[in-house]
Design an enzyme around this catalytic site. Structure first.
Site, PDB file in Angstrom:
ATOM      1  N   ALA A   1      45.714  44.419  40.089  1.00 17.43           N
ATOM      2  CA  ALA A   1      45.868  45.259  38.908  1.00 17.43           C
ATOM      3  C   ALA A   1      44.491  45.605  38.376  1.00 17.43           C
ATOM      4  CB  ALA A   1      46.661  44.514  37.837  1.00 17.43           C
TER       5      ALA A   1
ATOM      6  N   HIS B   1      46.722  38.736  32.170  1.00 13.46           N
ATOM      7  CA  HIS B   1      45.306  38.847  32.542  1.00 13.46           C
ATOM      8  C   HIS B   1      44.748  40.218  32.153  1.00 13.46           C
ATOM      9  CE1 HIS B   1      41.865  38.114  35.407  1.00 13.46           C
ATOM     10  NE2 HIS B   1      41.870  39.433  35.421  1.00 13.46           N
ATOM     11  N   GLU B   2      45.461  41.262  32.527  1.00 19.68           N
ATOM     12  CA  GLU B   2      44.935  42.599  32.235  1.00 19.68           C
ATOM     13  C   GLU B   2      44.953  42.880  30.741  1.00 19.68           C
ATOM     14  OE1 GLU B   2      43.410  43.677  34.681  1.00 19.68           O
ATOM     15  OE2 GLU B   2      44.419  42.546  36.254  1.00 19.68           O
TER      16      GLU B   2
ATOM     17  N   ASN C   1      42.175  49.289  33.143  1.00 14.04           N
ATOM     18  CA  ASN C   1      41.756  50.527  32.478  1.00 14.04           C
ATOM     19  C   ASN C   1      42.260  50.507  31.041  1.00 14.04           C
ATOM     20  OD1 ASN C   1      41.136  51.565  35.218  1.00 14.04           O
ATOM     21  ND2 ASN C   1      43.363  51.521  35.388  1.00 14.04           N
TER      22      ASN C   1
END
Ligand code: BES
Ligand code: ZN
Length: 911
Positions: free
Chosen positions: A330, A365-366, A333
């Site tokens: 992943a 996490h993202e 952004n």
């Protein structure tokens, strides 16, 4: 997700980034290490090392002319107005960018990055209002674009206008094209971006370094039937010449690698509002029903982070998009996080615990990155750990808070073990490490940055206390919001919160390679602790750390915890009278190994039930590493494994099974039946106790354990009865999916592949194509690498070149075949023969991932051939990657040379 790696699902853990390391983790081999050295002089050497490393890092922060990969800084971007028009069927795009820049001094050259773009026009306006065309030169090797004007620019605010064209490539980098089959089986295109680390320059000319932060205003011109998503909210949607023109709001000031746009036919989930933030998930048509689980963890983790960081989410909306072809797991952004499908879309009714955990991890996490990475960014790639280690650490905190019953920090032990394994190599590197070329930036995305980094953060958090740590983190984020930071900035914030000097404690863990093994010896009244750097292969490697040690001392009925900082090479502690045993690294948070003296070890083994699962995990893991390193005799380790018949923790079993799998890689085929018999003896009691059928009220972890044990018994143990029963149950599951616990499926499928013939292979190849979920697709895909017949494995390898297997998965498949002891020769031959074709076909990082498989080629003749191949072709996999693979291979082969005979004798007796 499977950070758990077992034999039954060895490849599930790490399909994306952590795979190689992780696999390495499984193969801790070694031979004889030098006796423990405790030399004070080592300290001096280490400090010298740290200074050199720091020096390198300082140079990078003030890039000089001697680093041709860094851009000059006399002209800097403030704002990009980007207009892009992709043609999905033609696989091209054209674009225009207006960049507002600050010019520091009179100059006639502007240097930025551009790669594989055709620049069609360039016009420059300066602060005095003079407009002039610029001549354009492109430097391919340095990935730069130089604009030269005839009259020097007047300092102040200027504007560049650049027109350009590019290709929507199929390499999963820059602005690229992904393809999927629609409901009618027709191929449909989708355009997406992946810019980290250095690929924004493939989509538009830009200052593509993380500390050139700017505001982005994006407009996409697309076919009317398509949808476009970018970092910020849609400002307007209008029609022009029969096209849809989508204008997006200004972003915050951010780095180029965080810009994203996705264009295609897509469906969105319903919106959730998290505070003021609208959040939704996107899929290609027909997969929307797989979004609720991802949406739940996305919502929960966003709320968690807003509270933890005490800073509002920094963008105006949050979209999470599943992209059918995606290079990594992943990508963070800002406001438009992209995922591979397995990391976002899942059906909780048919998924395993590991698959659900994987989705939860990646999403958390993202989301964590929206602050760590996006709001505050490392100044340069040498400091990547500030992004990735933090996101990994925060991911654990968020998932643990969301589902405490998953015991996420216990399972994190497996990830820590993978980092200890790579960091025990001579070819390891410090967490912060000099980066110049783009290839070296890519190589930083490894287990040292992520898992070692997260481990040392956890160690520090536990050492100074979670609240103090959180306050330091808040201060760091606030101080550097919309800007960049370095490790020293983090130390300042954490040091202020903790009211103590952090660099003395932490620099050794960040700027120095490796870690210590702490020896603990109990004498009558004293505990003697010593430290020495741990490496697998014989050595006298230098290294010295300030080690936060937490001890649990058990004396009579009393148990006490003591914390100390091991600052010297040796420390003596008075122990209470009647001390029976001491657990070093209580709670398992420390990033070091423990070597217990014989007396202590025996007493710990007698008192195993008083140890926490993570402590038992570390005990086995450290014992196995010590065995590979020659610090513990192999028979002693194999005896030790017999003490775990009543063990019921899946992670402890995972590490035991991994060590058996390692032996399976180095054993002579003729002796393999002996090893299989041994594995059956070890695993059967636990398998019998856990049974084949889930019991009412049993935990998710037990369900996973069952799958681990059965998978290992059926394959490593080659147990006929287990294989027969697995075949029956697999047939039942095919008829009525609900009749079988989904957690068992990976083991059942893996055993069917292990025992399977051509008919089974055809069945799995077909199921891979018609799977109902990304997880099911992946399970059947990886099963194709687990058959034993060479003809079948050859078919699998061929699919990595002919397009049947997506390029996002192909490198892992080749690696998996090399890790299959029945496929390694042919896997390696395939790599050698097809190197150039694979290089042309694979996405970035592809060769690096594929070559992870060479660590499985544990035979002297294969090792020689591997070395010769890489030498003669002068292959560079970025950073220290290749050296690490080769050292791991050496460890396996040398283990075989040294212990092969002992192993055989032991197994013969054990029968
Ligand atoms: N920033 C990375 C994505 C990335 C990886 C970009 C490699 C460039 C090169 C992202 O945040 C990430 O870490 N993704 C992980 C998944 C995560 C849960 C560990 C990955 O892709 O493996
Ligand atoms: Zn990340």
């Amino acid at each position: 997700m499977e950070r758990r790696r077992t034999t039954s699902n060895a490849h599930e853990w790490s399909i994306e980034r952590r795979e190689t390391l992780y696999r390495l983790g499984k193969s801790l081999a070694i031979f004889l290490a030098a006796p423990l050295i405790t030399l004070r002089s080592l300290q001096a050497i280490v400090h010298a090392d740290i200074e050199t490393t720091n020096g390198a890092h300082m140079n990078q922060l003030s890039p000089t002319a001697d680093d041709p990969f860094r851009l000059p800084r006399h002209v800097r971007p403030d704002r990009y107005e980007l207009r892009l028009e992709p043609d999905l069927s033609g696989a091209v795009f054209h674009g225009h960018v207006m960049i507002v820049v600050t010019v520091d001094r009179p100059t006639d050259v502007i240097v930025c990055n551009a790669l594989e773009l055709a620049i069609e026009s360039a016009l420059v306006e300066d602060a005095a209002g003079q407009r002039q065309p610029a001549s354009i030169t492109l430097d391919e090797p340095l990935q730069r674009c130089t604009l030269t004007v005839t009259r020097p620019l007047v300092p102040g605010e200027g504007r560049l206008h650049i027109g350009f064209r590019g290709t929507l490539n199929d390499k999963l980098r820059g602005f690229y094209r992904s393809t999927y089959k629609d409901r009618d089986g027709k191929a449909q295109p989708l355009a997406a971006t992946q810019f980290e680390a250095t690929d924004a320059r493939r989509a538009f000319p830009c200052w593509d370094e993380p500390d050139f932060k700017a505001v982005f205003s994006t407009t996409l011109v697309i076919d009317s039937a398509l949808t476009a998503v970018s970092n910020s909210a849609v400002l307007s949607e209008t029609q022009e010449r029969g096209k849809k023109v989508v204008r997006f709001a200004d972003t915050m000031k951010m780095s180029t690698y965080l810009v994203a746009f996705v264009v295609g036919r897509m469906e969105a989930s319903d919106l959730t509002l998290v505070g003021k933030t609208p959040l939704r998930l996107w899929t290609v048509p027909g997969k929307k029903h797989l979004t609720p689980f991802g949406q739940e963890i996305a919502t929960a983790s966003l709320q968690f982070f807003e509270r933890y960081y005490d800073i509002p989410y920094p963008a105006d909306k949050l979209d999470l998009l599943a992209i059918p072809d995606f290079a990594s797991g992943a990508m963070e952004n800002l406001g438009a996080i992209t995922f591979r499908e397995t990391a976002l879309l899942v059906d909780p009714r048919s998924a395993t615990h590991g698959e659900l955990e994987r989705v939860a991890d990646v999403v958390a996490h993202e989301n964590a990155h929206m602050w760590f990475g996006d709001l505050v960014t490392m100044s340069w790639w040498n400091g990547l750990w500030l992004n990735e280690a933090f996101a990994t650490f925060m991911e654990m905190l968020a998932v643990d808070a969301w589902k405490p019953e998953w015991k996420r920090w216990d399972t994190f032990g497996v990830a820590r073990a993978a980092a200890l394994s790579v960091d025990g190599l001579h070819s390891t590197r410090p967490i912060e490490y000099a980066v110049r070329a783009p290839k070296d930036a890519e190589a930083m995305f490894d287990v040292l940055t992520y898992e070692k980094g997260a481990s040392v953060l956890r160690m520090l958090e536990q050492h100074i206390g979670p609240t103090v740590f959180r306050d330091g983190v808040r201060n760091y984020l606030r101080s550097h919001a919309y800007g960049n930071a370095d490790t020293k900035d983090l130390w300042i914030s954490l040091g202020n919160a903790a009211r103590q000097e952090v660099p003395a404690l932490m620099d050794g863990w960040i700027f120095q390679p490796g870690y210590p093994i702490v020896s603990a010896e109990l004498t009558e009244s004293e505990l003697l602790l010593t430290q020495q750097r741990f490496t697998y292969l014989s050595n006298a490697a230098a290294g010295f750390w300030q080690v936060p040690v937490q001890l649990r001392i058990q004396a009579g009925e009393k148990t006490e915890t003591r914390r100390l900082l091991l600052m010297r090479d040796e420390e003596r502690l008075a122990c209470p009278e009647g001390t029976r045993f001491v657990v070093a690294n209580e709670g398992g948070h420390g990033f070091y190994r423990v070597h217990y003296g014989p007396l202590l070890l025996e007493r710990l083994l007698e008192g195993l039930e008083t140890l926490a699962p993570i402590e038992r995990f570390n005990l086995v893991n450290d014992a196995w590493a010590s065995t590979v390193a020659g610090l513990m005799p192999l028979p002693a380790y194999l005896d030790l494994t017999s003490r775990f018949t009543t063990e019921r923790d899946k992670n402890v079993w995972a590490v035991l099974i991994d060590s058996f799998a390692f032996l399976n890689r180095i054993i002579d085929p003729s002796d393999r039946p002996l090893l299989e018999a041994f594995v059956r003896i070890r695993i059967r009691p636990a398998t019998a106790a856990v049974g084949w059928t889930p019991q009412p009220g049993e935990s998710e972890l037990t369900k996973q354990l069952r799958s681990e044990l059965i998978g290992a018994l059926g394959r490593l143990g080659n147990d006929a009865e287990t294989q027969a029963r697995a075949a029956e149950l697999y047939a039942t599951a095919r008829k009525a999916a609900a009749a079988v616990d989904p957690n068992l499926l990976p083991a059942l499928v893996a055993i069917q592949a292990f025992t399977g013939d051509a008919a089974r292979y055809d069945e799995f190849a077909a199921r891979f194509k018609t799977a109902a979920t990304p997880q099911e697709e992946r399970r059947y895909l990886f099963a194709l690498a687990q058959f034993r017949q060479p003809v079948l494995l050859d078919r699998t390898l061929a699919k990595t070149l002919d397009g049947e297997i997506r390029v996002q998965d192909a490198p892992f498949m080749v690696s998996a075949v090399m890790h299959n002891v029945y496929g390694r020769e042919l896997g390696w031959r395939f790599v050698k023969t097809n190197w150039d074709a694979l290089d042309r076909r694979f996405p970035k990082q592809g060769l690096r991932r594929m070559c992870g498989g060479i660590t499985g080629l544990c035979k002297p003749e294969l090792e020689r051939d591997v070395r010769q191949f890489f030498d003669s072709r002068k292959i560079d996999l970025g950073g220290k990657t290749l050296d690490q693979y080769l050292e791991q291979l050496r460890i396996g082969v040398s283990f075989r040379e040294r212990h092969g005979e002992t192993l055989k004798q032991y197994l013969q007796k054990a029968r």
